[in-house]
Design a protein around this motif. Structure first.
Motif, PDB file in Angstrom:
ATOM      1  N   VAL A  89       0.818  -1.207   0.000  1.00 37.17           N
ATOM      2  CA  VAL A  89       0.000   0.000   0.000  1.00 37.17           C
ATOM      3  C   VAL A  89       0.856   1.263   0.000  1.00 37.17           C
ATOM      4  O   VAL A  89       0.591   2.211  -0.760  1.00 37.17           O
ATOM      5  N   HIS A  90       1.899   1.305   0.830  1.00 36.22           N
ATOM      6  CA  HIS A  90       2.688   2.537   0.926  1.00 36.22           C
ATOM      7  C   HIS A  90       3.374   2.859  -0.396  1.00 36.22           C
ATOM      8  O   HIS A  90       3.533   4.029  -0.756  1.00 36.22           O
ATOM      9  N   GLU A  91       3.758   1.822  -1.152  1.00 38.58           N
ATOM     10  CA  GLU A  91       4.365   2.063  -2.460  1.00 38.58           C
ATOM     11  C   GLU A  91       3.329   2.590  -3.452  1.00 38.58           C
ATOM     12  O   GLU A  91       3.619   3.496  -4.247  1.00 38.58           O
ATOM     13  N   ALA A  92       2.137   2.016  -3.431  1.00 39.46           N
ATOM     14  CA  ALA A  92       1.083   2.468  -4.336  1.00 39.46           C
ATOM     15  C   ALA A  92       0.745   3.931  -4.082  1.00 39.46           C
ATOM     16  O   ALA A  92       0.570   4.722  -5.020  1.00 39.46           O
ATOM     17  N   VAL A  93       0.658   4.300  -2.828  1.00 44.48           N
ATOM     18  CA  VAL A  93       0.354   5.690  -2.475  1.00 44.48           C
ATOM     19  C   VAL A  93       1.480   6.616  -2.906  1.00 44.48           C
ATOM     20  O   VAL A  93       1.257   7.659  -3.525  1.00 44.48           O
ATOM     21  N   SER A  94       2.712   6.246  -2.598  1.00 38.50           N
ATOM     22  CA  SER A  94       3.859   7.087  -2.950  1.00 38.50           C
ATOM     23  C   SER A  94       3.971   7.287  -4.457  1.00 38.50           C
ATOM     24  O   SER A  94       4.154   8.410  -4.944  1.00 38.50           O
ATOM     25  N   ASP A  95       3.848   6.202  -5.218  1.00 41.72           N
ATOM     26  CA  ASP A  95       3.957   6.298  -6.677  1.00 41.72           C
ATOM     27  C   ASP A  95       2.818   7.137  -7.263  1.00 41.72           C
ATOM     28  O   ASP A  95       3.026   7.924  -8.194  1.00 41.72           O
ATOM     29  N   SER A  96       1.631   6.979  -6.725  1.00 46.89           N
ATOM     30  CA  SER A  96       0.482   7.722  -7.239  1.00 46.89           C
ATOM     31  C   SER A  96       0.612   9.213  -6.951  1.00 46.89           C
ATOM     32  O   SER A  96       0.269  10.055  -7.791  1.00 46.89           O
ATOM     33  N   LEU A  97       1.122   9.548  -5.778  1.00 44.41           N
ATOM     34  CA  LEU A  97       1.323  10.960  -5.457  1.00 44.41           C
ATOM     35  C   LEU A  97       2.419  11.570  -6.330  1.00 44.41           C
ATOM     36  O   LEU A  97       2.330  12.741  -6.727  1.00 44.41           O
ATOM     37  N   ALA A  98       3.452  10.793  -6.642  1.00 43.56           N
ATOM     38  CA  ALA A  98       4.498  11.284  -7.542  1.00 43.56           C
ATOM     39  C   ALA A  98       3.930  11.539  -8.934  1.00 43.56           C
ATOM     40  O   ALA A  98       4.260  12.543  -9.584  1.00 43.56           O
ATOM     41  N   ALA A  99       3.061  10.641  -9.404  1.00 42.28           N
ATOM     42  CA  ALA A  99       2.413  10.842 -10.703  1.00 42.28           C
ATOM     43  C   ALA A  99       1.545  12.088 -10.684  1.00 42.28           C
ATOM     44  O   ALA A  99       1.540  12.882 -11.641  1.00 42.28           O
ATOM     45  N   LEU A 100       0.796  12.288  -9.606  1.00 39.50           N
ATOM     46  CA  LEU A 100      -0.051  13.469  -9.489  1.00 39.50           C
ATOM     47  C   LEU A 100       0.783  14.744  -9.539  1.00 39.50           C
ATOM     48  O   LEU A 100       0.414  15.718 -10.228  1.00 39.50           O
ATOM     49  N   ALA A 101       1.897  14.755  -8.830  1.00 40.78           N
ATOM     50  CA  ALA A 101       2.747  15.943  -8.815  1.00 40.78           C
ATOM     51  C   ALA A 101       3.240  16.277 -10.221  1.00 40.78           C
ATOM     52  O   ALA A 101       3.263  17.446 -10.626  1.00 40.78           O
ATOM     53  N   TRP A 102       3.640  15.258 -10.987  1.00 40.93           N
ATOM     54  CA  TRP A 102       4.115  15.508 -12.353  1.00 40.93           C
ATOM     55  C   TRP A 102       2.983  15.988 -13.250  1.00 40.93           C
ATOM     56  O   TRP A 102       3.164  16.892 -14.062  1.00 40.93           O
ATOM     57  N   LEU A 103       1.816  15.404 -13.100  1.00 42.40           N
ATOM     58  CA  LEU A 103       0.670  15.817 -13.915  1.00 42.40           C
ATOM     59  C   LEU A 103       0.288  17.272 -13.637  1.00 42.40           C
ATOM     60  O   LEU A 103      -0.139  18.001 -14.537  1.00 42.40           O
ATOM     61  N   LYS A 104       0.461  17.699 -12.397  1.00 45.33           N
ATOM     62  CA  LYS A 104       0.230  19.110 -12.091  1.00 45.33           C
ATOM     63  C   LYS A 104       1.242  19.985 -12.821  1.00 45.33           C
ATOM     64  O   LYS A 104       0.895  21.054 -13.349  1.00 45.33           O
ATOM     65  N   VAL A 105       2.492  19.541 -12.872  1.00 50.47           N
ATOM     66  CA  VAL A 105       3.546  20.316 -13.526  1.00 50.47           C
ATOM     67  C   VAL A 105       3.242  20.523 -15.006  1.00 50.47           C
ATOM     68  O   VAL A 105       3.469  21.608 -15.562  1.00 50.47           O
TER      69      VAL A 105
END
Length: 432
Positions: free
Chosen positions: A61-77
């Motif tokens: 779970v912690h990996e799924a959350v971390s990876d998803s938040l990283a994707a979100l941050a890039w999509l915002k950029v």
């Protein structure tokens, strides 16, 4: 045009499924595999939407959350204005995640207070009624997916399933409300929010229902669900003047030998493999004999490449549930899956180095292993082969010296019995 929709998919075939839906509804889509390190919006060309494909469905779970938040941050950029968390139309997950925890994290990061959860995809027989998920004419818990080797689904009630994965309240917007139009659906959302609910499971039996739901979530920062719910999103952007005229998707312009690789053990893939074996040379993989995946892959690649110019060949680890259970009992579930994925990854790289340019891959985990091993960073989404599965062409995100590959990445449960033949026939003008 700037990026309008930023999507996060929890596996590779799910990403192409979503991208395919958006393309069919007039958006230009690029899929990136993993979170790009330095790619910017200009590297995405004229894309209206970008889908980040992760391998987060079955990881901790912690990996799924971390990876998803990283994707979100890039999509915002890159400027995305709305965000979509895509998971399987059969809500593949475990009771502790990962759909609930990732959704919670994305909502928190977006400072949003509400999201729908709608995995319905009627075109492939996935529908929701009274919060219960059906596959064809039977409940999810009575379908073959109840015995999925990684994410067995024994409870068809999505309100219960999601409630076990989150501390937030989960409500239901039933079909009667959906059939009264998007304004009634919005009113139901507001009522649920006032009652303390952070999520709503939404019923849908056909594409018209998905269109209603899509319009109702036009102002939601985050949408979660299967690719079907994306049917209603492009029209929202057209109404706002954000989406221009679309051009028809193009087939990959890639010549060269073709390989079919099947790691999924779903009923659909088993049927497809059985048919393909009657048509083309085939090679069955036994996970119990893969003590050194790299060596085994190199040996098989040498054998395949000797005759690859004669036509397609099929490599498969696809097996019936009893065989899968036997392998998992000897190796353990995770080790069995990792072993097969490593093998297919090594095999794909060896075949690519030997001149294979076109890959048809069955299975989400297998597809992820293959595109990772091939170093494919991004793909332009082409026309649909079967519902949920498009042809794609690899992109280099700024580099110019890499020859493109044609890739068809199929969820194990998707496609007709003749899927492999149809895929190859499209590239060859009907001559496979």
């Amino acid at each position: 045009m700037p990026i309008i929709l930023g999507c996060i998919a929890d596996d590779f075939t799910g990403a192409t499924d979503l991208a395919n839906t958006l393309v069919k509804n007039g958006m230009r889509v690029v899929q990136v595999n993993g979170v790009p390190g330095s790619a910017s919006a200009k590297d995405l060309g004229d894309a209206d939407a970008v889908v980040v494909a992760l391998k987060s469905r079955t990881c901790p779970v912690h990996e799924a959350v971390s990876d998803s938040l990283a994707a979100l941050a890039w999509l915002k950029v890159v400027g995305a204005k709305q965000f979509f968390f895509k998971y399987c139309s059969t809500f593949d997950s475990t009771d502790i995640g990962n759909i609930g925890p990732v959704s919670d994290a994305l909502l928190d990061a977006l400072h949003a207070d509400f999201a729908i959860a709608c995995p319905a995809f009627p075109t492939t027989g996935r529908t929701i009624y009274k919060g219960y998920l059906f596959v064809g004419d039977v409940l999810l818990s009575e379908s073959s997916l109840k015995d999925h080797p990684l994410t067995p689904m024994r409870d068809p009630n999505l309100v219960r399933v999601l409630s076990r994965q989150t501390d937030e309240l989960v409500g239901l917007v039933d079909l009667n409300i959906v059939r009264h139009g998007y304004e009634r659906v919005r009113t139901a959302f507001e009522a649920l929010k006032k009652g303390g609910n952070r999520y709503a499971i939404v019923d849908a039996l056909d594409d018209a229902d998905l269109g209603v739901i899509g319009r109702a979530v036009a102002d939601h920062p985050l949408v979660t669900g299967g690719s079907g719910i994306a049917l209603g999103l492009p029209e929202n952007y057209r109404r706002r003047g954000l989406l221009g005229a679309a051009t028809p998707p193009r087939l990959p312009e890639v010549d060269g030998p073709t390989i079919v690789m099947a790691g999924s053990c779903s009923q659909a893939t088993r049927t497809q493999v059985a048919r393909a074996r009657k048509r083309w040379p085939s090679h069955q993989i036994d996970p119990l004999k893969l003590s050194d995946a790299a060596v085994a892959a190199r040996t098989l690649a040498d054998e395949i490449l000797r005759d690859i110019e004669a036509g397609p060949q099929v490599v498969y680890s696809t097996a019936d549930p009893d065989t899968v259970q036997k392998v998992q009992s000897e190796l353990g579930r995770n080790r069995a899956g990792d072993t097969v994925e490593r093998f297919f990854g090594h095999l794909a790289a060896n075949l690519r180095d030997g001149g294979v340019r076109r890959f048809v891959v069955a299975g989400g985990e297998t597809s992820g292993a293959v595109v990772t091993a091939l170093g494919v960073r991004a793909m332009r989404i082409g026309p649909e082969i079967d519902p949920g599965v498009p042809w794609t062409e690899s992109l280099t995100l700024g580099a110019t010296d890499e020859a493109p590959l044609a890739l068809a990445l199929k969820s194990g449960n998707f496609g007709g019995e003749d899927f492999f033949e149809k895929a190859l026939g499209m590239l060859d003008g009907g001559d496979d």
